[in-house]
Design a protein around this motif. Structure first.
Motif, short mmCIF file in Angstrom:
data_model
loop_
_atom_site.label_atom_id
_atom_site.label_comp_id
_atom_site.label_asym_id
_atom_site.label_seq_id
_atom_site.Cartn_x
_atom_site.Cartn_y
_atom_site.Cartn_z
N PRO A 32 0.81 -1.23 0.00
CA PRO A 32 0.00 0.00 0.00
C PRO A 32 0.84 1.27 0.00
N ASP A 33 1.89 1.32 0.82
CA ASP A 33 2.74 2.51 0.87
C ASP A 33 3.48 2.74 -0.44
N GLU A 34 3.95 1.66 -1.06
CA GLU A 34 4.69 1.79 -2.31
C GLU A 34 3.76 2.17 -3.46
N ARG A 35 2.55 1.69 -3.43
CA ARG A 35 1.59 2.08 -4.46
C ARG A 35 1.23 3.55 -4.31
N MET A 36 1.13 4.00 -3.07
CA MET A 36 0.88 5.42 -2.83
C MET A 36 2.02 6.26 -3.37
N GLU A 37 3.26 5.83 -3.12
CA GLU A 37 4.42 6.57 -3.60
C GLU A 37 4.48 6.54 -5.12
N ASN A 38 4.11 5.42 -5.72
CA ASN A 38 4.08 5.32 -7.18
C ASN A 38 3.16 6.38 -7.78
N ILE A 39 1.96 6.51 -7.24
CA ILE A 39 1.01 7.49 -7.75
C ILE A 39 1.48 8.91 -7.44
N ARG A 40 2.12 9.10 -6.30
CA ARG A 40 2.65 10.44 -5.98
C ARG A 40 3.67 10.86 -7.03
N ARG A 41 4.58 9.97 -7.37
CA ARG A 41 5.61 10.29 -8.38
C ARG A 41 4.97 10.54 -9.74
N VAL B 183 -1.31 15.20 -20.98
CA VAL B 183 -0.75 13.96 -20.47
C VAL B 183 -1.88 13.02 -20.08
N LEU B 184 -1.79 11.79 -20.59
CA LEU B 184 -2.81 10.78 -20.35
C LEU B 184 -2.21 9.72 -19.43
N ALA B 185 -2.70 9.65 -18.20
CA ALA B 185 -2.16 8.74 -17.20
C ALA B 185 -3.12 7.58 -16.98
N ALA B 186 -2.62 6.36 -17.17
CA ALA B 186 -3.46 5.17 -17.05
C ALA B 186 -2.93 4.29 -15.91
N PHE B 187 -3.58 4.37 -14.77
CA PHE B 187 -3.15 3.64 -13.58
C PHE B 187 -4.36 3.13 -12.81
N ILE B 188 -4.24 1.95 -12.26
CA ILE B 188 -5.33 1.44 -11.41
C ILE B 188 -5.68 2.48 -10.37
N SER B 189 -4.65 3.02 -9.71
CA SER B 189 -4.82 4.05 -8.68
C SER B 189 -6.09 3.79 -7.87
N PRO B 190 -6.09 2.72 -7.08
CA PRO B 190 -7.34 2.25 -6.46
C PRO B 190 -7.89 3.12 -5.34
N PHE B 191 -7.06 4.01 -4.79
CA PHE B 191 -7.50 4.75 -3.61
C PHE B 191 -7.90 6.18 -3.95
N ARG C 147 -6.06 -15.09 -6.89
CA ARG C 147 -7.06 -15.94 -6.24
C ARG C 147 -6.41 -17.16 -5.57
N MET C 148 -5.27 -17.56 -6.08
CA MET C 148 -4.53 -18.67 -5.47
C MET C 148 -3.71 -18.21 -4.26
N GLY C 149 -3.64 -16.89 -4.07
CA GLY C 149 -2.87 -16.36 -2.96
C GLY C 149 -1.41 -16.12 -3.29
N ALA C 150 -1.07 -16.27 -4.57
CA ALA C 150 0.33 -16.10 -4.98
C ALA C 150 0.71 -14.64 -5.14
N ILE C 151 -0.27 -13.76 -5.28
CA ILE C 151 -0.02 -12.32 -5.38
C ILE C 151 -0.79 -11.64 -4.26
N ALA C 152 -0.08 -10.98 -3.39
CA ALA C 152 -0.73 -10.28 -2.27
C ALA C 152 -1.16 -8.88 -2.69
N GLU C 153 -2.13 -8.34 -1.99
CA GLU C 153 -2.58 -6.96 -2.21
C GLU C 153 -2.95 -6.70 -3.67
N PHE C 154 -3.72 -7.62 -4.27
CA PHE C 154 -4.12 -7.47 -5.67
C PHE C 154 -5.48 -6.81 -5.73
N PRO D 33 -8.89 -3.53 -1.96
CA PRO D 33 -10.09 -2.87 -2.51
C PRO D 33 -9.79 -1.92 -3.65
N TYR D 34 -10.79 -1.71 -4.48
CA TYR D 34 -10.77 -0.63 -5.46
C TYR D 34 -11.87 0.34 -5.08
N GLU D 35 -11.49 1.59 -4.83
CA GLU D 35 -12.45 2.61 -4.43
C GLU D 35 -12.95 3.35 -5.67
#
Length: 209
Positions: free
Chosen positions: A81-90, A105-113, A154-161, A167-169
């Motif tokens: 979560p913290d790294e995703r926040m920093e990614n969007i900040r940058r 500029v066209l920015a395409a990011f999940i940016s869930p929060f 769904r198999m649990g191999a990727i966390a925080e998906f 969540p996606y807000e």
């Protein structure tokens, strides 16, 4: 002395070539067009298709997405979560520089929060951040998942998906909702272009194509 040096190093140098002058040279305004949605919703596909339409019409554009950002600017970040926040900040700070350069500029990011997207919006003047929600059901996104990321999540191999274990807000008041799960790409591009036309404050785009 130390305080004086610090003040000198942090001072912003204001050049004579302003955003307004760059926009006049380009013959269009600059904005951030922010595409948000689940993985597989078609954000990058739509952003690139819109860029193609704008480019053919003579606009200065650039697409920012995970493919070109995480290979360089954000290569040191993971997906906590913290790294995703920093990614969007940058990304937001980079997009702000593009706006100052007079570029659409066209920015395409999940940016869930919502809070992350709100921080980017706050970086630029009112009207310069255009949020577009690429609405697509989770089922359709999973069908499109050629990389198998949803299956791994769904198999649990990727966390925080997003959409599975994170969540996606959904945007509460985006400038546009595009039903990328049901619309043809050309229809989605038309919807975005119809929104951008008055925002760029130029002659009708149709007359320029």
């Amino acid at each position: 002395m130390a305080d004086e040096r610090k003040s000198t190093h942090t001072r912003v140098h204001n050049g004579t070539v302003t955003r307004a002058r760059r926009e006049r040279l380009n013959a269009h305004r600059s904005v951030i067009v922010w595409f948000t949605g689940l993985s597989g919703a078609g954000k990058s596909t739509l952003a690139n298709a819109v860029e193609e339409r704008l480019h053919l019409a003579g606009y200065r554009t650039y697409v920012l997405d995970g493919d070109n950002v995480r290979q360089g600017l954000c290569a040191d970040l993971g997906f906590s979560p913290d790294e995703r926040m920093e990614n969007i900040r940058r990304v937001g700070e980079t997009a702000k520089l593009f706006v100052d350069a007079g570029v659409v500029v066209l920015a395409a990011f999940i940016s869930p929060f919502r809070s992350d997207r709100a921080r980017v919006r706050a970086l630029v003047p009112d009207g310069d951040f255009i949020e577009i929600h690429c609405r697509c059901s989770l089922a359709v996104c999973e069908e499109r998942d050629v990389k198998g990321l949803y299956r791994l999540a769904r198999m649990g191999a990727i966390a925080e998906f997003t959409g599975i274990s994170s969540p996606y807000e959904v945007p509460e008041a985006p400038e546009l909702i595009v039903d990328t799960g049901t619309q043809h790409l050309a229809e989605s591009v038309d919807d975005v272009m119809a929104l951008l036309q008055p925002r760029l404050q130029v002659a009708p785009l149709r007359a320029r194509l």
